[in-house]
Write an enzyme that holds these catalytic residues in place. Structure first.
Site, mmCIF file in Angstrom:
data_model
loop_
_atom_site.group_PDB
_atom_site.id
_atom_site.type_symbol
_atom_site.label_atom_id
_atom_site.label_comp_id
_atom_site.label_asym_id
_atom_site.label_seq_id
_atom_site.Cartn_x
_atom_site.Cartn_y
_atom_site.Cartn_z
ATOM 1 N N SER C 47 0.846 -1.193 0.000
ATOM 2 C CA SER C 47 0.000 0.000 0.000
ATOM 3 C C SER C 47 0.884 1.247 0.000
ATOM 4 O O SER C 47 1.706 1.433 0.898
ATOM 5 C CB SER C 47 -0.908 0.019 1.234
ATOM 6 O OG SER C 47 -1.870 -1.002 1.151
ATOM 7 N N GLY C 73 3.023 -1.177 9.749
ATOM 8 C CA GLY C 73 2.829 0.270 9.873
ATOM 9 C C GLY C 73 2.933 0.993 8.542
ATOM 10 O O GLY C 73 3.378 2.145 8.484
ATOM 11 N N ASN C 127 -6.903 0.743 -0.020
ATOM 12 C CA ASN C 127 -6.776 0.086 1.281
ATOM 13 C C ASN C 127 -7.519 0.937 2.301
ATOM 14 O O ASN C 127 -7.016 1.952 2.780
ATOM 15 C CB ASN C 127 -5.290 -0.063 1.637
ATOM 16 C CG ASN C 127 -5.096 -0.663 3.016
ATOM 17 O OD1 ASN C 127 -6.049 -0.926 3.745
ATOM 18 N ND2 ASN C 127 -3.841 -0.867 3.384
ATOM 19 N N CYS C 130 -6.359 -0.779 6.886
ATOM 20 C CA CYS C 130 -5.163 -1.194 7.614
ATOM 21 C C CYS C 130 -5.438 -1.120 9.111
ATOM 22 O O CYS C 130 -5.790 -0.064 9.634
ATOM 23 C CB CYS C 130 -3.960 -0.320 7.281
ATOM 24 S SG CYS C 130 -2.492 -0.885 8.173
HETATM 25 C C1 FMN Z 1 3.433 -8.452 6.398
HETATM 26 C C2 FMN Z 1 2.104 -8.057 5.868
HETATM 27 C C3 FMN Z 1 1.915 -6.783 5.349
HETATM 28 C C4 FMN Z 1 0.680 -6.382 4.853
HETATM 29 N N1 FMN Z 1 0.533 -5.145 4.319
HETATM 30 C C5 FMN Z 1 -0.645 -4.783 3.749
HETATM 31 C C6 FMN Z 1 -0.795 -3.540 3.111
HETATM 32 O O1 FMN Z 1 0.124 -2.737 3.034
HETATM 33 N N2 FMN Z 1 -1.997 -3.223 2.565
HETATM 34 C C7 FMN Z 1 -3.049 -4.097 2.606
HETATM 35 O O2 FMN Z 1 -4.114 -3.773 2.080
HETATM 36 N N3 FMN Z 1 -2.942 -5.304 3.199
HETATM 37 C C8 FMN Z 1 -1.759 -5.660 3.780
HETATM 38 N N4 FMN Z 1 -1.625 -6.906 4.358
HETATM 39 C C9 FMN Z 1 -2.785 -7.795 4.372
HETATM 40 C C10 FMN Z 1 -2.705 -8.821 3.248
HETATM 41 O O3 FMN Z 1 -2.776 -8.173 1.993
HETATM 42 C C11 FMN Z 1 -3.838 -9.839 3.366
HETATM 43 O O4 FMN Z 1 -5.057 -9.157 3.278
HETATM 44 C C12 FMN Z 1 -3.798 -10.604 4.673
HETATM 45 O O5 FMN Z 1 -2.470 -10.870 5.044
HETATM 46 C C13 FMN Z 1 -4.577 -11.909 4.634
HETATM 47 O O6 FMN Z 1 -4.024 -12.842 3.751
HETATM 48 P P1 FMN Z 1 -2.955 -13.991 4.155
HETATM 49 O O7 FMN Z 1 -3.489 -14.721 5.352
HETATM 50 O O8 FMN Z 1 -2.846 -14.834 2.924
HETATM 51 O O9 FMN Z 1 -1.688 -13.307 4.469
HETATM 52 C C14 FMN Z 1 -0.401 -7.280 4.882
HETATM 53 C C15 FMN Z 1 -0.223 -8.568 5.408
HETATM 54 C C16 FMN Z 1 0.999 -8.962 5.896
HETATM 55 C C17 FMN Z 1 1.146 -10.344 6.472
#
Ligand code: FMN
Ligand code: FAD
Ligand code: FAD
Ligand code: FMN
Ligand code: FES
Ligand code: FES
Lengths: 308, 293, 308, 293
Positions: C47, C73, C127, C130
């Site tokens: 993001s 963050g 997004n 968050c």
């Molecule tokens: C390390 C990390 C960073 C993430 N950063 C963002 C982000 O910047 N923007 C966002 O919309 N989702 C972010 N997410 C959420 C993921 O895009 C996803 O929605 C969430 O992790 C669920 O999927 P998963 O269980 O396959 O990881 C982040 C997830 C993780 C684990």
């Protein structure tokens, strides 16, 4: 010096801070027996309703990595038979009993309270938060500050026992609801009920695994959610908190204490580690106290409260 | 993790009017006496004992009783059902002289058990009881095993006359049934038909006592059996209303011990049996309400 | 016949239904390279915000049974540098790119949109959810129907790309918010973002493990929550859903499809199964199709929609 | 599960003005080249290479650079810190003739590595470089090992004069340094003081070529070293800004391959090194912004 797990909960001395929570092994008086023989310090009945309920059709549980879904659907023998089990338990035991009751309106809660007043129970717990009877009863009461206030206030006027409010984690702002419960007169909070709810699908048969489709999450994976909500709530209220959600090892119980819980529920872990789980966790807490030089549960420090 | 697995029904056999055996091609990790939870996702998930279990497949033998089992009876080979387990405690594997007392749809679990006992070298006498010939099952299967199988029906329409407990009483009084002639096959076996067997004849020659008695059947059958078992070790296979089958909901606890039939049971040893006050008196229904026998 | 994983997402043909979600491996163009080499069909940028952000101080991740907490963050190099990485990726690849952007008000979202319009990106993802910048920005936008409506409506008027709204699971009623997003013009939904958030405590040092105290849950244990929310949302809206949350094996991806997702995000599983996880899951999906006689993804049935 | 563990600092040793070794009594499951993530929960969690690892304890050697390491330098024996790992790839264990080229705070990881190499039977030459004598570390420790340790400082204040790469160039040009006399202990060792050593003398007798070269140090050091390594296999230990250390955040990916330094690194083999366009050119900061060298 002998370390001790003795502690106080709402003025009653208990020998272990571990609580058998509502809905786990709490159908029959013998379920309480075996739990206390294995080290539980307080036991809670299955949530009782005015009339008996057979609950949802099966499957009512489904396992996934890190926990379980369940949708028991508040099966229980009804308040009369349920209290009979508690009285039978109390014939031979001093261990405090929490009677959990469930209703959908103030009137029924009051009627339940009157039954409980006449029983051998020590505490009354209001289950405001069952996530598994949505179809039948709609949005849990614990999601509405008004409802929470109204019910607790009314029950407090009638109850001869201390009143515990069981909160749902599935609300946007649990702290406000906790504060509402406190201001309405709740003597303690019990949190958290199951999380979500969630769903699992059988891919061969293209069907939700649970017949009720959705079920609340419990087990190790809900611990982080429980800890956060307990910590936030502990920072905002002054009444004691029964902390639960995923506690499986002594370490988890210590985390709960540090987050602000005063006693700790152990539910799903009964599956993972057997009914001996209470003794196991008691011993693990004692070991932790030993290693870190704490002599009583009170010595175990808590996190600094969050600034609100 | 007790992973759920969804399987096609590989074989369906009629055992009697309202009893069928369902076989699945799946290596189930199970011990005799254990059970599985089975569902078709159409409402209900029910416990069934394992009636056979090899390296390639396993079976359950089901009696049509109510809504769930009736729906199950309508399934065909190739239909999916979903199971989890095996769950619960299992029978002690004795290497000595044992008596199995079984009644009704609870007998087939002894088929799986007898095969395991034979491998361990046990000397097996089985009483296979039913109310009447039309409900008597598994006689031909047991006949293929190297055991002494005594068939019995309450009305004497097949095998000995009397309940399984009546027969057990006689045997235990004499303690001499280790060389019973097996049943004789007198005509070609047909599904659901057991006429083609002639009951085996007795040979009173061995006086060795039974080391272990196992029972599986209606609770009142076991209740009547229990007083006959003074001085002999035993295990009973029980049924209680089960929901979670993983030891948390508490629906299957037995008073006053609080043992969970889905975890510490369904097979309970003598030591526990002797302490159970609810045995043969009451059980709890789906709501947890006590129901008297 | 050759089974195929080819599918369509908002009019663009993709070779695999697997999406690298926002925040996972999406900092550098090379993170996209390695993901598509290993079988991802769509990639999403971290993001991006107007200004670069270094994010929270560590620890930013914490493991528990069934998943991870993270509180990165929103660290990112800012929209300009971030889009430069995407353009560099696009020099050599046709694989569609979703650019995720984060802001706290309509004005900033619009400014971000204008940057994205000028880039090689294929889709714009907002997004709104968050969970890890609460201290800084307060309640996520996705919790407010008004905000969601206002922002999406404004962005849609400016964006030259299809707009995807990323929703938070941590709201009381995700279906209403999804419907709001749809009515405001969102072309697709992406769900779920991380759950909770939750907390873990170091019992020796009596400290939250994450420096930010709280972090969102991802990984296998959030799958039941994701499936339930996706299924509810799928039953209520007509725009496509990018389903994610805990997908680790092919079986999980199939569950997502059956719950109503059209493509599937695979984030945290990159840790559990390596960056090869996309190919692994692709193969597992193909095996499943083989075993069950499905020839294309479209043949895979969905659950009947919930009655609302 | 890479469980986090919170440990008391068991020992702190001063290596040089701004370099300390911290030792923990814990059996860490680590291979040479791997790193741990360390935090004090006061803001920041940082990667550190493992400089020693036995069955009872492990050490890291830290240079004071900024906020985090400064706070770490104020800790005392008995203070807690929390670690997770070990993470990442490790050095190939050669059984042959190897050259280790190290600079600054990145040298100590070779101490752990050299011990493992010796067990495997390798013939080890180490170049231990630093800018100046006051910053030169671990000379005495390496001296206790059965390896040829060549100390070097940019200003010649200790050991050979020149950078580690200068020395490596000379050695590689001659390829004859397998029988270097070890440094001689001329006075009682004191912490942080390396004066008591006399640099070993050369013996030009063995012409066997190096089979493997390993480097650990500032990126530009390795960049200068790389062109000298034509025809010889090598591995370099890298540093990139790390946050998750478990391969998901993508902060440590290296262009254009997208390999994650926390998983596929920090030790990268020649084959990968040759494809990395960002090596020696830029890295990414905490925001993921490119920073030029
Ligand atoms: C390390 C990390 C960073 C993430 N950063 C963002 C982000 O910047 N923007 C966002 O919309 N989702 C972010 N997410 C959420 C993921 O895009 C996803 O929605 C969430 O992790 C669920 O999927 P998963 O269980 O396959 O990881 C982040 C997830 C993780 C684990
Ligand atoms: C350990 C164990 C092993 C069993 N093994 C077999 C077996 O091998 N073959 C077989 O035919 N049956 C077996 N049963 C009984 C079987 O589970 C019931 O016959 C079946 O659940 C009936 O379901 P229904 O909907 O057809 O009948 P219903 O009309 O729902 O119930 C009829 C009766 O079946 C019993 N029953 C119903 N639901 C349950 C439940 N969830 N748990 C336990 N009992 C229930 C109750 O006694 C009830 O009164 C076993 C039960 C247990 C506990
Ligand atoms: C694989 C690896 C192994 C390392 N091994 C050692 C070691 O054995 N001994 C040692 O002293 N140092 C080692 N480092 C570097 C060490 O992590 C940094 O010196 C430390 O993080 C500096 O933190 P600071 O707050 O004191 O400095 P800051 O002022 O925050 O930063 C100074 C510089 O340190 C580096 N740095 C800061 N944070 C990080 C981070 N999260 N990840 C990577 N680099 C960072 C950056 O280059 C930054 O410019 C290693 C780094 C990596 C990636
Ligand atoms: C099978 C089962 C039944 C439950 N029934 C109730 C109930 O009747 N009333 C209630 O307040 N909570 C009920 N709960 C929630 C538990 O009391 C507890 O809040 C929750 O499971 C979290 O704790 P755990 O992770 O230790 O199980 C039930 C939980 C389980 C697993
Ligand atoms: S069926 Fe739930 S405890 Fe036995
Ligand atoms: S530090 Fe997160 S991927 Fe390497």
């Amino acid at each position: 010096m002998q370390k001790s797990l003795k502690t106080e909960f709402l003025g009653i001395t208990i020998t272990s801070p571990l609580v058998l929570p509502a809905g786990v092994m709490g159908m029959a008086f013998s379920g309480f027996n075996i739990s206390i023989e294995n080290g539980a310090g307080i036991v809670t009945s299955k949530s009782l309703t005015l009339k008996s309920r057979t609950g949802h059709k099966g499957p009512v549980v489904a396992e996934f990595e890190g926990g379980f879904l369940n949708c028991m659907g508040l099966c229980n023998p009804g308040i009369v038979d349920g209290l009979a089990e508690i009285d039978q338990f109390k014939e031979r035991s001093d261990i405090p009993v929490i009677v959990s009751v469930f209703a959908t309106n103030t009137k029924d809660f009051l009627e339940l309270t009157k039954y409980v007043n006449k029983s051998q129970a020590d505490f009354l717990e209001l289950n405001l938060s069952c996530p598994n009877v949505f179809d039948e009863f709609g949005i849990p009461l614990a999601a509405s500050q008004d409802e929470v206030h109204k019910i607790i206030k009314a029950v407090k006027q009638v109850s001869t026992l201390p009143v515990i409010a069981k909160l749902s984690p599935n609300v946007y702002d649990i702290v406000s609801i906790a504060k509402t419960a406190e201001s309405a007169g709740a003597d303690a909070l019990c949190m958290i009920n199951t999380v979500g709810p969630g769903m699992l699908i059988d891919t061969k048969m293209v069907n939700p695994v649970l017949f009720n489709k959705f079920g609340g999450l419990s087990g190790p994976c809900v611990k982080p959610i429980a800890l956060k909500l307990i910590y936030q709530t502990y920072s905002a209220v002054n009444i004691p908190i029964i902390g639960m959600g995923g506690v499986t090892y002594g370490e988890d119980a210590i985390e709960m204490l540090m987050a602000g819980a005063i006693v700790i529920g152990v539910g799903t872990a009964v599956h993972y580690r057997g009914i001996e789980v209470f003794n196991k966790i008691n011993n693990e807490i004692l070991e932790f106290m030993d290693e870190n030089g704490y002599k009583s549960l009170k010595d175990i420090p808590r996190l600094e409260k969050l600034e609100m | 993790m007790d992973k759920r697995i969804t399987l096609k029904i590989a074989k369906i056999e009629d055992e009697a009017k309202d009893i069928k055996t369902f076989t699945f091609k799946h290596k189930l990790d199970a011990k005799p006496g254990q059970f599985i939870m089975l569902t078709d996702f159409e409402g209900g998930e029910k416990p069934f004992s394992i009636s056979d279990c090899t390296k390639e497949e396993f079976s359950i033998t089901v009696k049509r009783i109510g809504e769930f089992t009736s729906r199950l009876f309508q399934k065909c080979v190739g239909d999916y059902v979903s199971i989890r387990g095996a769950y619960g405690s299992s029978f002690f594997i004795s290497k000595n002289k044992v008596l199995l007392v079984g009644g009704g749809y609870a007998v087939p679990t002894f088929y799986f058990f007898a095969k395991v006992l034979l491998e361990a070298g046990a000397d097996i006498t089985l009483i296979n009881g039913a109310r009447t010939k039309a409900e008597h099952i598994f006689a031909d299967r047991f006949n293929e095993l190297d055991i002494k199988a005594i068939n019995a029906t309450d009305d004497g329409s097949f095998g000995e006359k009397g309940t399984a407990v009546d027969v057990a009483e006689r045997i235990l009084a004499n303690q001499l049934v280790s060389k019973l002639q097996p049943n004789k096959l007198v005509s070609k076996p047909q599904l659901g038909d057991t006429k083609h067997f002639q009951a085996g004849a007795w040979k009173r020659e061995n006086k060795k006592k039974f080391d272990f008695v196992y029972a599986s059947g209606p609770e009142m059958m076991m209740k009547t059996l229990q007083p006959l078992l003074k001085g002999v070790d035993y295990e009973f296979l029980f049924e209680r209303y089960m929901k979670c089958a993983i030891g948390i909901c508490g629906n299957c606890t037995m008073d006053p011990l609080g043992i969970r039939l889905c975890v510490e049971g369904p097979v309970l040893p003598k030591k526990l049996m002797e302490q159970l006050t609810e045995f043969g008196k009451y059980h709890r229904d789906a709501a947890g309400k006590r129901v008297k026998y």
